[in-house]
Design a protein around this motif. Structure first.
Motif, mmCIF file in Angstrom:
data_model
loop_
_atom_site.group_PDB
_atom_site.id
_atom_site.type_symbol
_atom_site.label_atom_id
_atom_site.label_comp_id
_atom_site.label_asym_id
_atom_site.label_seq_id
_atom_site.Cartn_x
_atom_site.Cartn_y
_atom_site.Cartn_z
ATOM 1 N N GLU A 133 0.793 -1.175 -0.259
ATOM 2 C CA GLU A 133 -0.080 0.096 -0.005
ATOM 3 C C GLU A 133 0.865 1.276 0.030
ATOM 4 O O GLU A 133 1.841 1.144 0.584
ATOM 5 C CB GLU A 133 -0.737 0.039 1.160
ATOM 6 C CG GLU A 133 -2.362 -0.748 1.214
ATOM 7 C CD GLU A 133 -3.082 0.128 0.357
ATOM 8 O OE1 GLU A 133 -2.979 1.282 -0.122
ATOM 9 O OE2 GLU A 133 -4.074 -0.577 -0.425
ATOM 10 N N ALA A 134 0.456 2.473 -0.664
ATOM 11 C CA ALA A 134 1.341 3.608 -0.813
ATOM 12 C C ALA A 134 0.814 4.393 0.254
ATOM 13 O O ALA A 134 -0.363 5.040 -0.093
ATOM 14 C CB ALA A 134 1.193 4.049 -2.295
ATOM 15 N N LYS A 135 1.422 4.786 1.078
ATOM 16 C CA LYS A 135 1.156 5.827 2.184
ATOM 17 C C LYS A 135 2.719 6.477 2.613
ATOM 18 O O LYS A 135 2.864 7.722 2.604
ATOM 19 C CB LYS A 135 0.402 5.386 3.511
ATOM 20 C CG LYS A 135 0.320 6.062 4.494
ATOM 21 C CD LYS A 135 -0.668 7.271 4.061
ATOM 22 C CE LYS A 135 -0.872 8.065 5.240
ATOM 23 N NZ LYS A 135 -1.660 9.403 5.049
ATOM 24 N N VAL A 136 3.481 5.711 3.216
ATOM 25 C CA VAL A 136 4.800 6.200 3.650
ATOM 26 C C VAL A 136 6.015 5.427 2.862
ATOM 27 O O VAL A 136 6.132 4.347 2.789
ATOM 28 C CB VAL A 136 4.890 5.617 5.267
ATOM 29 C CG1 VAL A 136 6.293 6.268 5.738
ATOM 30 C CG2 VAL A 136 3.629 6.586 5.963
ATOM 31 N N ILE A 137 6.938 6.432 2.616
ATOM 32 C CA ILE A 137 8.087 5.957 1.908
ATOM 33 C C ILE A 137 9.286 6.334 2.798
ATOM 34 O O ILE A 137 9.445 7.683 3.245
ATOM 35 C CB ILE A 137 8.033 6.570 0.263
ATOM 36 C CG1 ILE A 137 6.839 6.225 -0.465
ATOM 37 C CG2 ILE A 137 9.445 6.241 -0.135
ATOM 38 C CD1 ILE A 137 6.807 4.953 -0.853
ATOM 39 N N THR A 138 10.180 5.733 2.844
ATOM 40 C CA THR A 138 11.227 5.927 3.836
ATOM 41 C C THR A 138 12.431 6.429 3.037
ATOM 42 O O THR A 138 12.243 6.933 1.956
ATOM 43 C CB THR A 138 11.963 4.501 4.127
ATOM 44 O OG1 THR A 138 12.517 3.740 3.241
ATOM 45 C CG2 THR A 138 11.016 3.648 4.823
ATOM 46 N N GLU A 139 13.331 7.103 3.908
ATOM 47 C CA GLU A 139 14.337 7.906 3.257
ATOM 48 C C GLU A 139 15.234 7.300 2.108
ATOM 49 O O GLU A 139 15.646 7.896 1.176
ATOM 50 C CB GLU A 139 15.216 8.322 4.324
ATOM 51 C CG GLU A 139 14.626 9.412 5.488
ATOM 52 C CD GLU A 139 15.789 9.663 6.527
ATOM 53 O OE1 GLU A 139 16.828 9.352 6.343
ATOM 54 O OE2 GLU A 139 15.337 10.712 7.244
ATOM 55 N N ASP A 140 15.376 6.010 2.300
ATOM 56 C CA ASP A 140 15.969 4.980 1.288
ATOM 57 C C ASP A 140 14.997 4.676 0.151
ATOM 58 O O ASP A 140 15.589 4.018 -0.638
ATOM 59 C CB ASP A 140 16.737 3.918 2.121
ATOM 60 C CG ASP A 140 15.860 3.089 2.556
ATOM 61 O OD1 ASP A 140 14.638 3.299 2.482
ATOM 62 O OD2 ASP A 140 16.392 2.075 3.111
ATOM 63 N N GLY A 141 14.043 5.085 0.233
ATOM 64 C CA GLY A 141 12.893 4.879 -1.066
ATOM 65 C C GLY A 141 11.926 3.666 -1.074
ATOM 66 O O GLY A 141 11.473 3.392 -1.895
ATOM 67 N N ARG A 142 12.221 3.108 -0.071
ATOM 68 C CA ARG A 142 11.475 1.666 0.059
ATOM 69 C C ARG A 142 10.077 2.167 0.770
ATOM 70 O O ARG A 142 10.005 3.236 1.314
ATOM 71 C CB ARG A 142 12.049 0.544 1.130
ATOM 72 C CG ARG A 142 12.491 1.035 2.399
ATOM 73 C CD ARG A 142 12.734 0.053 3.424
ATOM 74 N NE ARG A 142 13.191 0.372 4.621
ATOM 75 C CZ ARG A 142 12.064 0.199 5.665
ATOM 76 N NH1 ARG A 142 11.090 -0.082 5.292
ATOM 77 N NH2 ARG A 142 12.453 0.598 6.844
ATOM 78 N N SER A 143 9.210 1.097 0.551
ATOM 79 C CA SER A 143 7.734 1.595 1.037
ATOM 80 C C SER A 143 7.539 0.975 2.444
ATOM 81 O O SER A 143 8.000 -0.179 2.711
ATOM 82 C CB SER A 143 6.770 0.941 0.101
ATOM 83 O OG SER A 143 5.348 1.171 0.704
#
Length: 434
Positions: A133-143
């Motif tokens: 699910e698309a909501k939060v993306i981390t600093e290194d670009g992973r979901s």
């Protein structure tokens, strides 16, 4: 919220504080309600297909079932002292991992996914909530998926162990052939979710969610079967028909019960005055049927609530106090109540799921899943949706590439799976003809 500490409310990826007027679990509930995965459940069949019914009645979908489960779970959780938003969110999310064609599609996907560790709807739940699910993306670009709290994710995990084929040391495993809630490549977040929890222990809120699910679909699938004409009150009163329901119930849901015990339980349940004498789908009959479903839900819920209160010698209050949460209690469901619920499910098995035309439809559905897997693999990554193409392109091996294809198929609805199959099949025929 007094009984839920910072550990329970922590998120896999730390976030800035939200609106102070909303609790962490209210935010979780909103995230699930607004998710694409929840919306897709509207086009996934529960048990009775829409084409099987005519007139005013529209049978349940996975979405309406999840909403009804959430209402039941919220009230039970509130009575038993859990945070009601937490239990409701777990109920809303419990079926998100169901692929097209329900458990039949799940079996077909499990066969397709054998080279990458299999497929399980409950494990797909965790994967959706923490990765897809698309909501939060981390600093290194992973979901990080919806990045729900630890307690909410744990409350969705009613089978908190990996599949029996997992060979990673220190990971609790399911018995052979039993459900599980995590794939090997999702173990990092699973370990975070289960931090501090005893191995194999199912949280109290997850137990409430699981019983709310059983109550909702056992009663509402019966309602759909009656309304769509698959079962009649006369059939339920026929001794031979009832005996067959008991045999199937024992085979599917109650292997520890004898047919005689089930027959006696069924007879007592049907002798209750809450059952209408007949059902012809008139307004009075529809109202009587609604009274029946309300009475059955109340009966099954109150029994578990009363038994749990008695077992722990308290009268829980909403939000804390004497309430039991997380790992300091188990939901107590009396044996007779479990058998009544199992028998209601057995009615649906006998009159809906065991029909010959149902078997023929299921066989074709399994073919579609298998063929769709081959078609997508042949054309990947172009045959994948844009959000899943990086997963395929960055995969380290064939198993990881297959998992991306399985994620794609699992995301489809019943109708879109058939649509994708037609489109890709036609494209393959054109390619061969050129």
């Amino acid at each position: 919220m007094a009984r839920y500490d910072e550990h329970d409310q922590a998120r896999w990826v730390p976030e800035p504080p939200g609106n102070p007027e909303r609790s962490a679990f209210e935010r979780d509930r909103a995230r699930v309600l607004h998710s694409a995965s929840l919306r897709r459940l509207a086009a996934k069949t529960q048990v009775v297909a829409p084409a099987d019914c005519t007139g005013l009645h529209s049978p349940r979908t996975r979405l309406t079932h999840s909403l009804e489960c959430a209402q039941i779970g919220r009230e039970m959780g509130k009575v038993l002292g859990c945070d009601p938003d937490l239990v409701e969110t777990a109920c809303l999310a419990h079926d998100l991992g169901h692929p097209p064609f329900g458990h039949n599609g799940e079996a077909a996907l499990n066969e397709l996914a054998a080279p990458c560790g299999g497929f399980q709807g409950n494990a797909q739940n965790l994967r959706l909530l923490t990765r897809l699910e698309a909501k939060v993306i981390t600093e290194d670009g992973r979901s990080a998926g919806l990045n729900l709290t630890r307690a909410t994710l744990d409350s969705v995990c009613k089978y908190p162990w990996a599949g029996s084929s997992c060979r990673i040391p220190g990971v609790p495993l399911a018995a052979e052939g039993r459900p599980y809630c995590v794939y090997p490549d999702d173990l990092a977040v699973f370990r975070w979710v289960r931090e501090g929890a005893p191995d194999y222990a199912v949280g109290f809120e997850a137990q409430v969610m699981d019983w709310a699910d059983d109550v909702a679909y056992s009663v509402h699938d019966l309602e759909d079967a009656l309304t769509c004409g698959h079962v009649t009150m006369a059939a339920l009163r026929d001794p031979e028909e009832r005996l067959e329901v008991c045999r199937l119930t024992r085979e599917w849901y109650a292997p520890d019960a004898g047919v005689e015990e089930l027959s006696e339980t069924f007879a007592r349940l049907l002798a209750e005055p809450l059952w209408p004498a007949a059902f012809d789908a008139g307004l009075a009959d529809l109202a009587a049927l609604k009274r029946l479903t309300s009475a059955l839900i109340g009966r099954l819920c109150r029994s578990a609530q009363d038994a749990t209160r008695e077992a722990y010698g308290c009268r829980p209050t909403p939000g804390g106090g004497d309430g039991r949460t997380r790992y300091d209690a188990d939901l107590v469901v009396p044996r007779t109540t479990r058998l009544e619920c199992a028998l209601l499910k057995g009615v649906t098995v006998h009159y809906v799921m065991s029909r010959e035309d149902h078997h023929a439809v299921q066989a074709r559905q399994r073919e579609i899943i298998a063929e769709l897997g081959d078609l997508i693999l042949r054309g990947a990554p172009a045959t994948l949706e844009p959000a899943l193409r990086p997963q395929f392109e960055q995969a380290a091996d064939d198993a990881e590439r297959l998992r991306a294809v399985v994620d794609q198929i699992a995301s489809l609805t019943d109708a879109s799976a058939m649509g994708w199959h037609r489109r890709l099949s036609a494209a393959m025929h054109r390619l061969k003809a050129s």
